[in-house]
Design an enzyme around this catalytic site. Structure first.
Site, PDB file in Angstrom:
ATOM      1  N   GLU A 197       0.796  -1.220   0.000  1.00 35.12           N
ATOM      2  CA  GLU A 197       0.000   0.000   0.000  1.00 35.12           C
ATOM      3  C   GLU A 197       0.832   1.276   0.000  1.00 35.12           C
ATOM      4  O   GLU A 197       0.407   2.287  -0.550  1.00 35.12           O
ATOM      5  CB  GLU A 197      -0.939   0.003   1.222  1.00 35.12           C
TER       6      GLU A 197
ATOM      7  N   SER B  90     -48.464 -33.547  -8.493  1.00 37.06           N
ATOM      8  CA  SER B  90     -49.038 -34.630  -7.689  1.00 37.06           C
ATOM      9  C   SER B  90     -48.639 -34.588  -6.228  1.00 37.06           C
ATOM     10  O   SER B  90     -49.218 -35.311  -5.410  1.00 37.06           O
ATOM     11  CB  SER B  90     -48.635 -35.988  -8.268  1.00 37.06           C
TER      12      SER B  90
END
Length: 656
Positions: free
Chosen positions: A99, A367
């Site tokens: 960073e 069903s």
């Protein structure tokens, strides 16, 4: 004319050194004016820095399964600040390397980094996407503490001003500690300690080099480089971090190579994304039960994580196996006889689609709805041994047909249900009244609208898997209503009880009486033992259930149960397009069996109440071989017999 020398009215020419000093002073003055103007413009509406140590966040909600294991955490998760000296030295070095490698040498901003970012922004103007800022760790801290993530030049300028203020007020070590304790790591985790607990289930003081590199790599984009949902991308980013650490001298090449060889194991609860559909479902209910939380909450749920894992695996395997037949999605809900939800799967992959098919999707039941027809008939005085005739029937302008396209003549009601004979179910519903059938379904737990046309007898009713599971529960628990629920108790993190389901639980309501309960269980056992649901059999257990398939094979169901435990499985497509001859006795029954084979040994199940359980006959080796072949090719039921008409055969429960 002679050259005029210096005189009293003419200034002497400056030497080069004097000129340099002069123009330096001029530029310095103008620079000071610029800085003052810059500060005047961008510092006028800076946020209040007195809130530096304040934490303003939404309370977190931790979800636990029925044994206390962590299921998920929603909302923000913070942990006590970690002491930088207690972290392994490579943890802060990983963040600095990737960073801000010049962190210890700049005054809060890096001019060269800003210049590079501006060149990038100018050359890429018009292409869209976010601006690059060249932010240092100090600038990132300023943004996280005081500013919004807006991508504009004003915010960047204020970020720089606040970075200078931070550098003047704090040491580099203090700035780095603040950064690591406040930065966002995705998944609701703020700070290195919360991130370590969230992703690796360990304190930050125990992070390995590889784990540190993975967390540092997430700073470029916590969601984009998440080790949970973007594993490959996160691994590649962690490799870049380790390489940068070698370049900056933070670690040796040998240490990097050792980190490559050491496996990084992400917290399995997060890695597998277990129960995310369930967590979404109960998360919506928490606020309705206790209001908007003002402090961290703990929600004790009814889920059983090992069973939940088995359910998710069964759904993934079943959908993958049925891909060739057009199976694209599936859902599963498993509840016990009290209504406690033990497993809940709303789709194949939560990362791909968060739409919850377990409760939000309503599809025709086919069903699988017939047991309510037969229950109404049993309540009206019929018995499983009553003889009926499978023959052509016309009710108004509607003539139902059977799956095979033929008619089998005289048979018992038990055989008719086991073989899912459409004509018999339609005749029964017409005899007892579709209104009575609908009343039976509602009594057991079907909440959706039930239309009363004759086709409802064959399942032309849209329901959810949750409804079907809870509506079958009375068959499994002795005839009592069992509304499905997922929250047992809600308490604050300090232990204050806000909601307790056991306190609010009403007296049990009996919704199936005798002898109807015994009759229904007797018949539905035969569905699994010798009817359309034989593929769902699990040796050694008393099982019952019903298959379901809808018009053009758009939906397929299997809802089955043992004593005190019910599981409903649905498969189909989100766009409601037909599958390729997938019936309830195929893919859904296979997924049900796969799941129940793993769940049943963990459960203290008993025989189904009512009726007598007779173990099925010894397995037929040839039949087992056929079942294995069916499993291998993705399920489905055998093709209709050769004598069936050449026309397209309907599924076993198409509402014709």
């Amino acid at each position: 004319m002679a050259k005029q020398g210096p005189g009293p009215g003419r200034p002497a020419r400056r030497t080069p050194l004097q000129a340099l000093l002069y123009w330096t002073a001029v530029l310095g003055v103008w620079a000071a004016i610029f800085v003052v103007a810059f500060l005047a413009v961008f510092a006028t509406d800076l946020p209040d820095t007195s809130t530096l140590y304040d934490v303003d966040r939404q309370p977190s909600i931790s979800y636990l399964d029925q044994s206390g294991a962590l299921v998920a955490v929603r909302g923000s998760q913070y942990a006590p600040p970690v002491d930088l000296d207690k972290l392994p030295p490579y943890v802060p070095k990983a963040f600095i390397a990737i960073e801000d490698r010049w962190f210890y040498f700049h005054p809060g901003f890096n001019p060269w980094g800003i210049l590079r970012s501006q060149i990038y922004n100018v050359t890429r103007r018009g292409e869209g996407g976010p601006l690059r800022g060249g932010s240092t760790i100090t600038q990132q801290l300023a943004r996280n503490l005081f500013l919004t993530p807006a991508q504009n030049y004003r915010r960047k300028a204020q970020e720089l001003v606040l970075a200078l203020w931070l550098e003047a007020k704090f040491s580099k070590k203090e700035i780095l500690a603040l950064y690591l304790n406040r930065v966002y790591f995705g998944g609701g985790a703020y700070g290195i300690e919360a991130a370590s607990q969230r992703y690796f289930n360990k304190p930050a003081s125990q992070l390995t080099l590889g784990e540190s590199a993975l967390l540092a790599g997430m700073m470029k984009g916590p969601n984009r480089y998440s080790p949970v949902s973007q594993t490959d991308r996160a691994e590649r980013r962690a490799t870049i971090v380790l390489d940068e650490m070698v370049r900056t001298g933070a670690i040796t090449p040998a240490e990097r190579d050792a980190a490559f060889k050491a496996p990084v194991r992400v917290n399995p609860t997060l890695a597998n994304q277990r129960a995310q559909y369930f967590t979404d479902w109960v998360d919506d209910q928490v606020r309705s039960l206790v209001g908007e939380p003002t402090e961290d909450l703990v929600v004790e749920t009814t889920l059983d994580l090992p069973i939940q894992t088995a359910a998710e695996q069964a759904i993934r395997r079943g959908v993958a196996a049925g891909k060739g037949q057009g199976v694209e999605q599936a859902a599963l809900v498993a509840i016990d006889g009290e209504g406690r939800i033990r497993a809940y799967v709303g789709g194949v992959d939560y990362n791909v689609s968060q739409f919850d098919r377990a409760t939000m999707a309503k599809r025709q039941a086919g069903s699988a709805f017939k047991p309510f027809v037969y229950l109404a008939a049993m309540d009206a005085g019929r018995t499983p041994a009553d003889m009926v005739i499978d023959e052509p029937i016309k009710i108004g302008n509607w003539s139902p047909r059977n799956y095979t396209g033929d008619f089998r003549g005289p048979m018992t009601l038990q055989t008719a249900l086991a073989q899912s004979i459409n004509t018999v179910a339609a005749r029964l519903a017409d005899e007892v009244g579709t209104g009575n059938v609908a009343a039976a379904a509602r009594r057991l737990g079907i909440n959706s609208h039930i239309q009363l046309d004759p086709s409802m007898a064959l399942g032309a009713v849209e329901v959810s898997p949750m409804e079907m599971a809870q509506a079958y529960a009375p068959f499994a628990n002795g005839g009592f209503l069992a509304k499905g629920y997922g929250i047992s108790r809600i308490r604050t993190a300090s232990g204050k009880i806000l909601y307790d389901h056991s306190v609010e639980k009403a007296a049990r309501t009996q919704v199936i009486g005798t002898p109807s309960l015994q009759y229904m269980n007797q018949m539905m056992r035969q569905v699994v033992a010798a009817g359309t649901g034989t593929r769902a059999r699990v040796p050694g257990y008393d099982l019952a259930g019903k298959t379901g398939t809808t018009s053009d094979y758009r939906d397929a169901w299997f809802v089955g149960y043992t004593g005190g435990f019910v599981t409903a499985v649905w498969v189909g497509k989100d766009d409601n397009k037909p599958m390729k001859r997938v019936t309830g006795g195929g893919a859904p029954a296979g997924m049900w069996r796969d799941f129940m084979s793993q769940a049943l040994p963990r459960l203290k199940v008993q025989a189904i109440p009512g009726g007598t359980y007779t173990p099925p006959p010894q397995a037929d080796p040839i039949g087992d071989l056929v079942d294995g072949i069916v499993d291998a090719i993705g399920g489905g039921t055998p093709a209709p017999p050769a004598q069936a008409p050449a026309q397209k055969a309907p599924a076993d429960d198409i509402p014709y």
